[in-house]
Motif scaffolding. Structure first.
Motif, PDB file in Angstrom:
ATOM      1  N   GLY A  88       0.822  -1.209   0.000  1.00  0.00           N
ATOM      2  CA  GLY A  88       0.000   0.000   0.000  1.00  0.00           C
ATOM      3  C   GLY A  88       0.855   1.258   0.000  1.00  0.00           C
ATOM      4  N   LEU A  89       1.929   1.245   0.784  1.00  0.00           N
ATOM      5  CA  LEU A  89       2.787   2.433   0.887  1.00  0.00           C
ATOM      6  C   LEU A  89       3.509   2.714  -0.433  1.00  0.00           C
ATOM      7  CD1 LEU A  89       3.971   4.698   2.581  1.00  0.00           C
ATOM      8  CD2 LEU A  89       5.737   3.134   3.388  1.00  0.00           C
ATOM      9  N   VAL A  90       4.095   1.657  -1.023  1.00  0.00           N
ATOM     10  CA  VAL A  90       4.824   1.847  -2.277  1.00  0.00           C
ATOM     11  C   VAL A  90       3.886   2.381  -3.362  1.00  0.00           C
ATOM     12  CG1 VAL A  90       5.959   0.617  -4.160  1.00  0.00           C
ATOM     13  CG2 VAL A  90       6.633   0.168  -1.792  1.00  0.00           C
TER      14      VAL A  90
ATOM     15  N   LYS B   7      15.114  10.599 -13.729  1.00  0.00           N
ATOM     16  CA  LYS B   7      13.681  10.701 -13.556  1.00  0.00           C
ATOM     17  C   LYS B   7      12.939   9.703 -14.438  1.00  0.00           C
ATOM     18  CE  LYS B   7      10.411  14.177 -12.313  1.00  0.00           C
ATOM     19  NZ  LYS B   7       9.871  15.482 -12.568  1.00  0.00           N
ATOM     20  N   LYS B   8      13.448   9.591 -15.677  1.00  0.00           N
ATOM     21  CA  LYS B   8      12.853   8.649 -16.608  1.00  0.00           C
ATOM     22  C   LYS B   8      12.967   7.229 -16.064  1.00  0.00           C
ATOM     23  CE  LYS B   8      12.303   8.887 -21.576  1.00  0.00           C
ATOM     24  NZ  LYS B   8      12.998   9.160 -22.836  1.00  0.00           N
ATOM     25  N   ILE B  12      10.001   4.512 -15.195  1.00  0.00           N
ATOM     26  CA  ILE B  12       9.862   3.160 -15.732  1.00  0.00           C
ATOM     27  C   ILE B  12       9.636   2.168 -14.597  1.00  0.00           C
ATOM     28  CG2 ILE B  12      11.107   1.296 -16.903  1.00  0.00           C
ATOM     29  CD1 ILE B  12      12.351   3.491 -18.678  1.00  0.00           C
ATOM     30  N   VAL B  13      10.435   2.323 -13.526  1.00  0.00           N
ATOM     31  CA  VAL B  13      10.246   1.443 -12.367  1.00  0.00           C
ATOM     32  C   VAL B  13       8.838   1.600 -11.805  1.00  0.00           C
ATOM     33  CG1 VAL B  13      11.022   0.947 -10.017  1.00  0.00           C
ATOM     34  CG2 VAL B  13      12.692   1.431 -11.799  1.00  0.00           C
ATOM     35  N   SER B  14       8.371   2.859 -11.716  1.00  0.00           N
ATOM     36  CA  SER B  14       7.029   3.103 -11.196  1.00  0.00           C
ATOM     37  C   SER B  14       5.974   2.376 -12.021  1.00  0.00           C
ATOM     38  CB  SER B  14       6.705   4.602 -11.225  1.00  0.00           C
ATOM     39  OG  SER B  14       7.604   5.297 -10.410  1.00  0.00           O
ATOM     40  N   VAL B  19       2.095  -1.942 -13.100  1.00  0.00           N
ATOM     41  CA  VAL B  19       1.582  -3.027 -13.955  1.00  0.00           C
ATOM     42  C   VAL B  19       1.509  -4.332 -13.169  1.00  0.00           C
ATOM     43  CG1 VAL B  19       2.138  -4.474 -15.951  1.00  0.00           C
ATOM     44  CG2 VAL B  19       2.274  -1.991 -16.135  1.00  0.00           C
ATOM     45  N   LEU B  20       2.544  -4.582 -12.353  1.00  0.00           N
ATOM     46  CA  LEU B  20       2.519  -5.772 -11.494  1.00  0.00           C
ATOM     47  C   LEU B  20       1.303  -5.746 -10.567  1.00  0.00           C
ATOM     48  CD1 LEU B  20       6.180  -6.427 -10.303  1.00  0.00           C
ATOM     49  CD2 LEU B  20       4.648  -8.002 -11.493  1.00  0.00           C
TER      50      LEU B  20
END
Lengths: 292, 278
Positions: A88-90, B7-8, B12-14, B19-20
């Motif tokens: 939830g935090l992430v 930042k890019k 991408i990680v975000s 998506v996961l």
């Protein structure tokens, strides 16, 4: 004039509160008193017989099955918190920034929280089904033998924790999101200007803002998991060989399947006491928030 | 430049994490949806088809016209609407008292009411079950609605009080001077100003009652009193295991709360801070 004022002050709020107080008395306070009374008596089916003092408590709390079910509840709660809170935090930290499709992501990620325990249980039962489920199909094509997730004593509780995490993380996410939104942006920027790393900025600037929320989330999810019956009842019914028989489920069975009311009442009182500890903590947190 | 690249990278990680998370949330739901749209004879095929060649709504029409599910939907609607009306009525008055007659006593009463929301559902159901038999009201809508209301009223009172606190008392004072009674001020001045909060409360209570299995399972006994959740959980006993119909029923049962959440999501989830699911 003074008299009239006094009458207003005394009676209007009382009348306004009356329906709630009546309702709570009849459906909460009196039943709670009755529960304590039943726990001190011998019972047969729905009838209360002779007074036996604390004998029911001594018998029930010395029962190794009950201690085992308390232990299962603790594992279930801890497992849920360990996964649901960080997830939830992430997600909240990610969604707190202006991303494309932000609103859509939020709307979808919150879905499991809206879905009932029965429906969630059935969704997962069908997904994990040993013969026809898609997950076992994938496991088999990878060359392993199918896994009966809910029939395996080693796995059943872990699967329940997974499903409860699925149902619970949206609550944590939304609570964290609304807490993160209260943090003034210039405060974080100031920290960066002073050379703070991202982690340090989070630890020393953001974290104090969300500490109360974190406590509230842990308390609420603990209570929710501790008192949960339906999900476990529908998915495993307490099995296999009692490995998912949490305390809440034991009460449900003892009261409404075995009709051992005295035993159920004792467990109910124990459960009530444990809940009250968390409720007290919760109210302390809310009051703290009100002070700041 | 390097900041931009960094930042890019985090973006991408975000998106990867999102998506996961989306897959985690959606896979069980999508699998149920796919199953519900397959003809029954293709569901137990091996290997399972992830994108069915033939799509049919037969499972849905069967559930709606050939089973007892509509009765369960009707029961759930009756209980939910009854529960919403009673809860809002009771909570509105208590919230008004808590907001406008601030004193040590009314504050104490408010926290007493709030503490009631921490009575564990499964605990209180044992005596409520005994009480329902004593009163001869087991298996009735009336008793069930009052029980739902008693479970929901504490947090709804707390929630509505927050909205009333945001309505300026100056408007009420003006109305009082014009000869309006304190009660009249509640209905004519305060209520129209908190309709948003009332609607959110109504939806919270509606979803709670709609999603309830355990209270109804304890306080009802006959087949015609079963709500949606009970009917769903006992479906395979009634009809046999037909996963297509089963999942169609499941999807239908999820629709009302899911739609409400997706449209209103966090705006009122914040209000759920004090909501406990029994």
């Amino acid at each position: 004039m003074k008299l009239l004022n006094e009458r207003k002050i005394n009676w209007t709020p009382f009348l306004l509160f009356l329906p709630v107080l009546l309702l709570i008395s009849v459906f909460a306070v009196i039943p709670m008193g009755h529960l304590i009374k039943v726990s001190l008596h011998r019972t047969s089916y729905l009838k209360t017989l002779d007074f036996v003092g604390l004998r029911n408590y001594i018998r029930v709390l010395g029962d190794s099955e009950i201690l085992k079910s308390i232990f299962i509840s603790v594992k279930y709660i801890a497992g849920t918190i360990i996964f649901a809170v960080p997830i939830g935090l992430v997600l909240a930290i990610i969604l707190n920034r202006p991303l494309k499709f932000n609103g859509l992501f939020r709307a979808i990620l919150i879905l499991p929280y809206a879905i009932s325990q029965v429906a969630s249980a059935l969704l997962w039962v069908w997904l994990l089904e040993p013969s026809y489920g898609p997950l076992n199909y994938i496991i088999r094509t990878m060359g392993f033998s199918a896994i009966n997730f809910l029939g395996n004593p080693q796995l059943a509780l872990k699967v329940l924790i997974l499903v409860n995490t699925w149902m619970s993380f949206p609550f944590a996410m939304v609570m964290f999101l609304s807490a993160l939104e209260t943090i003034p942006h210039d405060l974080i920027e100031a920290a960066y200007l002073d050379g703070a790393s991202k982690l340090a900025a989070f630890r020393y600037v953001s974290f104090p803002f969300i500490l109360n929320t974190l406590l509230v989330i842990i308390i609420m999810l603990t209570l929710r998991a501790f008192n949960m019956v339906t999900l476990i009842f529908v998915m495993t019914g307490g099995g296999p060989i009692g490995t998912t028989n949490a305390l809440s489920l034991t009460i449900y069975y003892e009261a409404f399947f075995n009709f051992r009311m005295a035993r159920a009442a004792v467990l109910g009182v124990v459960m009530f006491a444990l809940n009250m500890i968390f409720a007290t903590a919760y109210i302390a947190v809310i009051k703290r928030e009100a002070i700041y | 430049m390097s900041i931009k690249i960094k930042k890019k990278g985090t973006n991408i990680v975000s998106y990867l994490i999102l998506v996961l998370a989306l897959s985690f949330v959606l896979i069980p739901i999508l699998w149920a949806l796919i199953t519900s749209l397959k003809p029954e004879e293709t569901i137990l095929q091996y290997p399972p088809s992830f994108l069915p060649k033939k799509i049919t709504l037969k499972n849905y029409t069967d559930i709606l016209f050939k089973t007892t599910a509509p009765r369960a939907f009707l029961n759930s609607f009756i209980l939910a609407i009854g529960g919403v009306v009673v809860t809002l009525f009771v909570a509105l008055h208590a919230a008004y008292a808590a907001s406008r007659f601030k004193s040590r006593l009314s504050n104490g009463v408010l926290f007493f009411i709030l503490s009631m929301s921490f009575l564990p559902g499964i605990t209180i159901l044992v005596p409520l079950y005994l009480l329902s038999h004593k009163l001869g009201m087991h298996n009735t809508y009336f008793y069930l609605i009052l029980v739902y209301c008693s479970f929901q009223v504490p947090q709804v009172t707390w929630f509505i009080r927050g909205f009333i606190d945001n309505v300026s008392p100056a408007m009420e004072e003006a109305a009082l001077i014009d000869g309006c009674s304190k009660w009249g001020a509640l209905y004519r001045i305060v209520l129209p100003n908190i309709l948003g909060g009332m609607l959110a409360s109504a939806l919270i209570v509606f979803i709670f009652i709609w999603n309830d299995f355990i209270i109804a399972s304890v306080l009802t006994i006959s087949r015609d009193m079963r709500n949606v959740q009970m009917s769903l959980s006992l479906y395979h006993e009634d009809i046999g295991i037909f996963w297509g119909k089963f999942m169609a029923f499941n999807i239908l049962s999820v629709l009302p709360p899911a739609l409400i959440y997706m449209i209103l999501h966090e705006r009122f989830v914040k209000g759920l801070a004090v909501t406990t699911e029994k």
